[in-house]
Enzyme design. Structure first.
Site, PDB file in Angstrom:
ATOM      1  N   ASN A 151       0.902  -1.246  -0.044  1.00  0.00           N
ATOM      2  CA  ASN A 151      -0.002  -0.054  -0.014  1.00  0.00           C
ATOM      3  C   ASN A 151       0.931   1.213   0.080  1.00  0.00           C
ATOM      4  O   ASN A 151       1.397   1.659   1.132  1.00  0.00           O
ATOM      5  CB  ASN A 151      -0.820   0.055   1.155  1.00  0.00           C
ATOM      6  CG  ASN A 151      -1.693   1.252   1.248  1.00  0.00           C
ATOM      7  OD1 ASN A 151      -1.803   2.170   0.412  1.00  0.00           O
ATOM      8  ND2 ASN A 151      -2.293   1.429   2.448  1.00  0.00           N
ATOM      9  N   LYS A 211       0.319   4.170  -0.185  1.00  0.00           N
ATOM     10  CA  LYS A 211      -0.550   5.189   0.365  1.00  0.00           C
ATOM     11  C   LYS A 211      -0.316   6.663  -0.697  1.00  0.00           C
ATOM     12  O   LYS A 211      -0.437   6.458  -1.832  1.00  0.00           O
ATOM     13  CB  LYS A 211      -0.128   5.650   1.765  1.00  0.00           C
ATOM     14  CG  LYS A 211      -0.235   4.543   2.673  1.00  0.00           C
ATOM     15  CD  LYS A 211      -0.010   4.648   4.067  1.00  0.00           C
ATOM     16  CE  LYS A 211      -0.121   3.123   4.802  1.00  0.00           C
ATOM     17  NZ  LYS A 211       0.194   3.490   6.312  1.00  0.00           N
ATOM     18  N   HIS A 227      -9.531   1.308   5.483  1.00  0.00           N
ATOM     19  CA  HIS A 227      -8.009   1.624   5.921  1.00  0.00           C
ATOM     20  C   HIS A 227      -8.113   2.306   7.286  1.00  0.00           C
ATOM     21  O   HIS A 227      -9.173   3.491   7.366  1.00  0.00           O
ATOM     22  CB  HIS A 227      -7.015   1.935   5.274  1.00  0.00           C
ATOM     23  CG  HIS A 227      -5.669   1.915   5.544  1.00  0.00           C
ATOM     24  ND1 HIS A 227      -5.295   3.032   6.554  1.00  0.00           N
ATOM     25  CD2 HIS A 227      -4.936   1.077   5.339  1.00  0.00           C
ATOM     26  CE1 HIS A 227      -4.004   2.736   6.583  1.00  0.00           C
ATOM     27  NE2 HIS A 227      -3.832   1.538   6.162  1.00  0.00           N
ATOM     28  N   GLU A 272      -6.692   4.921   8.143  1.00  0.00           N
ATOM     29  CA  GLU A 272      -6.299   6.261   7.721  1.00  0.00           C
ATOM     30  C   GLU A 272      -7.621   7.005   7.086  1.00  0.00           C
ATOM     31  O   GLU A 272      -8.127   7.984   7.346  1.00  0.00           O
ATOM     32  CB  GLU A 272      -5.219   6.567   6.863  1.00  0.00           C
ATOM     33  CG  GLU A 272      -3.988   6.255   7.488  1.00  0.00           C
ATOM     34  CD  GLU A 272      -2.812   5.851   6.703  1.00  0.00           C
ATOM     35  OE1 GLU A 272      -2.589   5.689   5.519  1.00  0.00           O
ATOM     36  OE2 GLU A 272      -1.693   5.185   7.497  1.00  0.00           O
ATOM     37  N   GLU A 320      -4.666  -4.424  11.177  1.00  0.00           N
ATOM     38  CA  GLU A 320      -3.608  -3.468  11.254  1.00  0.00           C
ATOM     39  C   GLU A 320      -3.653  -2.731  12.603  1.00  0.00           C
ATOM     40  O   GLU A 320      -4.518  -1.808  12.844  1.00  0.00           O
ATOM     41  CB  GLU A 320      -3.680  -2.503  10.082  1.00  0.00           C
ATOM     42  CG  GLU A 320      -3.514  -3.131   8.982  1.00  0.00           C
ATOM     43  CD  GLU A 320      -2.948  -2.042   7.867  1.00  0.00           C
ATOM     44  OE1 GLU A 320      -1.962  -2.238   7.305  1.00  0.00           O
ATOM     45  OE2 GLU A 320      -3.734  -1.033   7.627  1.00  0.00           O
ATOM     46  N   GLY A 361       3.514   2.728  10.650  1.00  0.00           N
ATOM     47  CA  GLY A 361       4.275   3.883  10.411  1.00  0.00           C
ATOM     48  C   GLY A 361       5.021   4.212  11.487  1.00  0.00           C
ATOM     49  O   GLY A 361       5.620   5.000  11.569  1.00  0.00           O
ATOM     50  N   SER A 417       4.011  -1.794  10.173  1.00  0.00           N
ATOM     51  CA  SER A 417       5.734  -1.849  10.258  1.00  0.00           C
ATOM     52  C   SER A 417       6.125  -3.152   9.997  1.00  0.00           C
ATOM     53  O   SER A 417       7.143  -3.719  10.606  1.00  0.00           O
ATOM     54  CB  SER A 417       6.320  -1.334  11.683  1.00  0.00           C
ATOM     55  OG  SER A 417       5.718   0.083  12.037  1.00  0.00           O
TER      56      SER A 417
END
Ligand code: 13P
Length: 255
Positions: A9, A11, A99, A101, A171, A177, A217
């Site tokens: 991904n 992003k 997701h 985000e 996740e 991240g 990560s």
């Protein structure tokens, strides 16, 4: 047997020139033979999808094309949105939805994610359905309540066959991240709970078939340990998928 799925991904990273270079470099590092061990999907930004599709098709690379998001309607007055019909026409096979985000920054609710899962499957593509808890929720002991709640709400109304065909990505938000990976035992524990939740809601066959990815990560140095876990069937990779060398190592499952 569930074949692992490694998904990159990207992003909001890599313009279409950088995208072409990255995929071409990856192709040198991970050839068709190396895709025996795992399926690989690449999820560039929308503006890169056509360029990446051309590279994959013309060089007959074995990678699947992916998208990061789509709307649930086919067309209409939705400025800035992208239809699942357009993605299908481009040969997209996997679409990430829900997701963290998108949920946290863009306000996507379980109800919206539910409609997206339905739309993606209605157009012959595979959703990568994301779920995960915040650090506060984990520390309060609410990990499973949050994650399993997202699954029940996001997948409500799907048939056992539809659930069997999708990918669920666990996740933990605190691991995205941040360089902090859930330990493989922690990740396994939640992924096992996800599979049990699928068994309870949609039956044992769906639970055995559904692929569950871990994300947060993931790197070349920790993929082998994660993928060795019985309920982890792949990885959804952010930062490390931007670099062809690092992503290649992940696609080869760390070997
Ligand atoms: P990182 O691999 O950068 O932690 O991102 C994970 C992720 O959000 C993939 O969707």
């Amino acid at each position: 047997m569930r074949k692992p799925l490694i998904s990159g991904n990207w992003k909001m990273n890599h313009n279409h020139f950088e995208a072409i270079q990255t995929v071409q470099k990856l192709a040198y590092l991970v050839g068709k033979d190396e895709l025996e061990a795992a399926d690989v999907s690449i999820h560039p930004p929308f503006t890169d999808i056509r360029s990446v599709q051309t590279v994959i098709d013309s060089d007959k690379l074995g990678y699947a094309l992916g998208a990061q998001h789509c709307h649930y309607e086919e067309k209409g007055a939705f400025t800035g949105e992208v239809s699942p019909v357009f993605l299908q026409k481009l040969g997209v096979q996997y679409v990430i939805c829900g997701h963290s985000e998108r949920r946290e920054i863009f306000g996507e609710t379980d109800e919206i994610v539910n409609k997206k899962v339905a739309a993606i499957q209605a157009h012959g593509m595979t959703p990568i359905f994301c779920c995960g808890e915040t650090l506060e929720e984990r520390e309060a002991g609410d990990t499973e309540t949050k994650v399993l709640g997202q699954i029940r709400a996001g997948l409500e109304g799907r048939t056992p066959e539809q659930v069997a065909a999708l990918v669920i990505a666990y996740e933990p938000i605190w691991a995205i991240g941040t360089g902090r990976t859930a330990t493989s035992d922690d990740a396994q524990q939640v992924c096992a709970a996800v599979r049990a939740c699928v068994a309870e809601g949609w039956g044992n066959d769906a639970a055995q078939a559904v692929r569950i990815q871990y994300g947060g990560s993931v790197k070349g140095s920790n993929i082998a340990e994660l993928i060795a876990m019985p309920d982890i069937d792949g990885a959804l990779v952010g930062g490390a998928s931007l670099d062809a060398d690092e992503f290649a190592r992940i696609c080869k499952l760390g070997v």
